[in-house]
Design an enzyme around this catalytic site. Structure first.
Site, PDB file in Angstrom:
ATOM      1  N   CYS A  23     -45.323  66.794 -44.397  1.00  0.00           N
ATOM      2  CA  CYS A  23     -44.020  66.736 -43.745  1.00  0.00           C
ATOM      3  C   CYS A  23     -43.888  67.902 -42.774  1.00  0.00           C
ATOM      4  O   CYS A  23     -44.771  68.759 -42.671  1.00  0.00           O
ATOM      5  CB  CYS A  23     -42.883  66.774 -44.764  1.00  0.00           C
ATOM      6  SG  CYS A  23     -42.732  68.342 -45.629  1.00  0.00           S
ATOM      7  N   CYS A  61     -44.277  71.503 -44.053  1.00  0.00           N
ATOM      8  CA  CYS A  61     -45.656  71.995 -44.201  1.00  0.00           C
ATOM      9  C   CYS A  61     -46.123  72.642 -42.896  1.00  0.00           C
ATOM     10  O   CYS A  61     -46.686  73.740 -42.891  1.00  0.00           O
ATOM     11  CB  CYS A  61     -46.591  70.847 -44.566  1.00  0.00           C
ATOM     12  SG  CYS A  61     -46.210  70.009 -46.113  1.00  0.00           S
ATOM     13  N   ASP A  82     -45.799  68.437   0.556  1.00  0.00           N
ATOM     14  CA  ASP A  82     -46.745  68.901   1.565  1.00  0.00           C
ATOM     15  C   ASP A  82     -47.182  67.687   2.384  1.00  0.00           C
ATOM     16  O   ASP A  82     -47.475  66.633   1.829  1.00  0.00           O
ATOM     17  CB  ASP A  82     -47.948  69.549   0.890  1.00  0.00           C
ATOM     18  CG  ASP A  82     -48.995  69.986   1.890  1.00  0.00           C
ATOM     19  OD1 ASP A  82     -48.690  70.829   2.730  1.00  0.00           O
ATOM     20  OD2 ASP A  82     -50.113  69.439   1.830  1.00  0.00           O
TER      21      ASP A  82
END
Length: 765
Positions: free
Chosen positions: A24, A27, A456
């Site tokens: 989970c 952890c 550009d």
């Protein structure tokens, strides 16, 4: 925009560890916390990908990092030996290989445990929920079936809970293990020492608290079995969905050819792609994948680049053109010289960018992880408080126990932990399929705030290559005749303008005649003899010096071309000016549409170029950029200044560029987008790389990034909302523990399923 991790110098080493044993988000938060306590270490642990991305300074080794993870109660493995991404393992397309086999094996084991658990738990739940199924001594059959469910089915939860307990921690597994063992333990006591084991006992089922007055006759076997089955089902669906979420990256890594036909000593030899070295010449036959990045030496063909760029239209290539590894040769035989192999290929760079993006965390997820880290201990306290309050309020041990167990079961923080990683997995994977590479989750947050996009001109809005735009001829001269003579003359020239004329002429009239007595005068023009005609081409003054003067209307055609910022090539033969050829950097066919889409996204397009104002204004008008948003005659080193000026005016700026001279501006911008057809320096400085080399990809990238960020925010909203709403319901006795388990499993499944919707993202919308 800088992407250096705070607290870590640029010289720090980086490693990605495979973490095992996480169940989970708590952890992941624990491991991350332990690693970050080490001196000179900055770590990010991703629950969805089960990986830890770690930066560490001199004095810290990978073994030290692994030992820290193992002391925390989990496993860690160093990265596997480097593999050429263009050399997939056997069956890689199916997700095989070491990592794929391990993941598939874990999924198969989880599926087997789930099936056994479902077969045993369904009768238990039905007997508890349907009084008509409660035959004499039914409770003992339920007990016999529930035992294996709790022990075998719940083993992953119990094992993880015990491991965490030994390290003084509590996670979601602690809640599930404690809740199911408590329910089974209570039922065991009621059966053997209470009155629940009496023959003929019946047990009504309620979606909220039980109304049983006698605690010794109350069973929770359906809770122990049902919750275990439901949470296992949620785990399985979650694991399978996570596997699907990472499918795009696995597919990307499996694109490459497995071997190549190399030319050595005049012979064709079949070798593994990993044996290719720079400079090798290899043959690509029709239908084969191109083994490495390279330059075409011989042959011409159409190359299908859709696997890398998402573009369905094949690209025509011939001698001198570049090709990318993993693309497919659709037409003729090609001989290619390898210019990029192994980790230096475009595919390898794409894979690295995608993996880095998927291992990161958005700011919102970091907040969710901090909450998850303290969530479980808080839930344990709430559960204990619920038990004591219910006992104090009405004295019913059965109702107090039911409410406390419901609190334990429903309070899983998994949905919080999955909210960002799953959306990132799917979003970045889908982007890779479409030729959009996202560097990390912080990029997603930047796209939301951007209000100005600087484009550009050369190589971004335009193709970056000179092309013939129009032909103007004197009376009595045909366009074909002018192109034939001028093209033959310019074919011998090395100048970009000359090459543009020669290519257009060859395409229009076919094979060009030879040129004799060719002479080039740098900066002025060229001359020679073609088909017996003395031909001269170049600047107007170059021809005027040879007594060849422009007359009307050719002079007006030249002036009109120069007003539009284009180059006019004056052509004469046999002592008189006969034509004016207009050459310009061609605008990409999709640029106007892309500018329209960028406006629709709420962005203000700005054109940035070193060209003269006339050329810039002409390009801006053709693609739909407002004249006041044009910055012309900007030197390469001044591009950063323009971006800073816009930022100082309160704008949040995205920059799209492709050249080395764009790299600094891309880094300065709040969001940098590099065209994949550009230089490595530009792509390194950018936050997003557009592999397709099409300005439309910029709009697609911003749309996908915003959609991914919206999905992350939606996931977090529902995950937070679920826990905020569910905990009070459980504490007030409005949820049966088994229903709470189903709701908890659904919350994780919802988050993953919501993220998977990103797989349906389409370009151009």
């Amino acid at each position: 925009m800088s992407t250096t991790t705070p607290g870590i110098e640029a010289s720090a080493a980086r490693v990605e560890l495979a973490i095992g044993g996480m169940t989970c988000a708590s952890c992941a938060a624990r491991i991350e916390k332990k690693l970050n306590r080490m001196d000179g270490v900055v770590a990010t642990v991703n629950y969805a990908t089960e990986k830890a991305s770690v930066s560490y300074q001199v004095g810290v080794s990978v073994d030290d990092l692994i030992a820290t993870v193992e002391r925390t109660g989990y496993t860690a493995a160093p990265p596997p030996p480097a593999r050429d991404p263009l050399t997939p393992p056997a069956d890689a397309a199916d997700g095989a290989g070491p990592e794929g086999d391990a993941a598939d094996g874990d999924l198969a084991g989880l599926r087997q445990r789930l099936l056994v658990t479902l077969v045993l738990s369904v009768p238990v739940v039905l007997m508890a929920m349907v009084p008509a199924f409660q035959f004499r001594d039914w409770q003992w059959l339920s007990f016999a079936l529930t035992g294996p469910v709790v022990v075998y089915g719940g083993l992953p939860f119990h094992r993880a809970a015990w491991t965490n307990l030994r390290h003084g921690a509590a996670t979601m597994d602690t809640l599930v293990s404690l809740g199911t063992l408590a329910a089974f333990g209570w039922s065991t006591w009621a059966l053997f020492l209470g009155t629940a084991g009496m023959p003929g006992m019946t047990h009504p089922f309620s979606f909220s608290l039980s109304d049983a007055a006698d605690a010794s006759s109350t069973l929770y076997l359906e809770t122990a079995a049902g919750v275990t089955a439901l949470i296992l089902l949620g785990r399985y669906l979650e694991a399978r969905a996570k596997r699907r979420a990472g499918a795009a990256l696995r597919a990307l890594l499996s694109l490459g050819a497995k071997d190549a036909t190399v030319l050595r000593d005049g012979r064709e030899i079949r070798v593994p792609v990993s044996a290719l070295v720079l400079g090798d010449r290899f043959v690509v036959r029709p239908g084969e994948k191109i083994a490495a990045d390279g330059v075409v030496l011989e042959g011409s063909s159409a190359v299908d680049t859709s696997l890398l760029t998402g573009e369905s239209v094949p690209t025509e290539v011939g001698p001198g053109d570049t090709v990318t590894g993993a693309t497919v040769n659709s037409g003729g035989r090609l001989v290619v010289e390898a210019t990029g192999v192994g980790a230096d290929t475009q595919l390898a760079r794409m894979a690295r960018l995608v993996e880095q993006a998927q291992s990161g965390k958005a700011a919102a997820q970091r907040l969710a992880d901090r909450i998850s880290a303290v969530f479980v201990p808080v839930v344990l306290l709430i559960s204990l408080g619920t038990l004591l309050v219910w006992l104090f309020v009405n004295g019913s041990a059965a109702e107090a126990f039911t409410a406390a167990v419901a609190v334990l079961i429903i309070a899983c923080p998994c949905a919080l932990g999955l909210a960002t990683p799953t959306a990132l997995l799917v979003g970045t994977g889908r982007g890779a399929q479409l030729g959009i590479l996202i560097k990390g989750p912080e990029v997603l947050e930047s796209t939301r705030a951007v209000d100005t996009v600087v484009l550009d001109k050369t190589g971004t809005v335009t193709t970056g290559q000179m092309a013939l735009q129009s032909v103007h001829t004197a009376p009595g001269v045909t366009e074909e005749q002018a192109l034939r003579l001028a093209g033959a003359l310019e074919y011998a020239s090395e100048h970009p303008v000359g090459r543009a004329v020669a290519e257009a002429a060859a395409a229009a009239v076919g094979e060009l005649p030879a040129v004799a007595d060719f002479t080039a005068v740098p900066g002025r023009g060229v001359q020679g003899v073609v088909d017996g005609h003395a031909v001269i081409a170049g600047r107007e003054q170059f021809l005027a010096d040879r007594a060849q003067h422009l007359g009307e209307p050719l002079a007006e055609a030249k002036r009109a071309a120069e007003r539009a910022g284009r180059t006019a090539v004056v052509v004469g033969w046999d002592g008189a000016v006969r034509a004016v050829l207009v050459v310009a950097d061609g605008i990409r066919p999709t640029s106007a549409e892309a500018v329209r889409r960028l406006r629709a996204l709420g962005l203000t397009p700005v054109l940035l170029t070193g060209d003269n104002r006339a050329a810039a204004a002409s390009v801006a008008a053709q693609v739909g950029i407002d004249p006041e948003q044009v910055f012309a005659e900007v030197l390469p080193e001044d591009k950063v200044s323009v971006v800073r000026r816009l930022q100082s005016g309160g704008r949040t700026v995205a920059m799209v560029g492709d050249g080395v001279n764009d790299a600094a501006a891309l880094a300065q911008a709040d969001l940098g987008l590099a065209m994949g057809t550009g230089t490595d320096a530009a792509m390194e400085a950018a936050d997003l790389t557009l592999v397709r080399g099409d300005l439309n990809a910029a709009a697609d990238a911003i749309q996908l990034s915003r959609r991914t960020l919206a999905t992350i925010r939606g996931n977090l909203f529902w995950a937070f909302g679920y826990n905020v709403a569910a905990l009070p319901l459980a504490a007030f006795g409005l949820l049966n523990p088994m229903i709470a388990g189903a709701a908890m499993a659904f919350s994780s499944l919802f988050v993953v399923s919501n993220s998977l919707r990103l797989r349906r993202f389409r370009t151009g919308h």
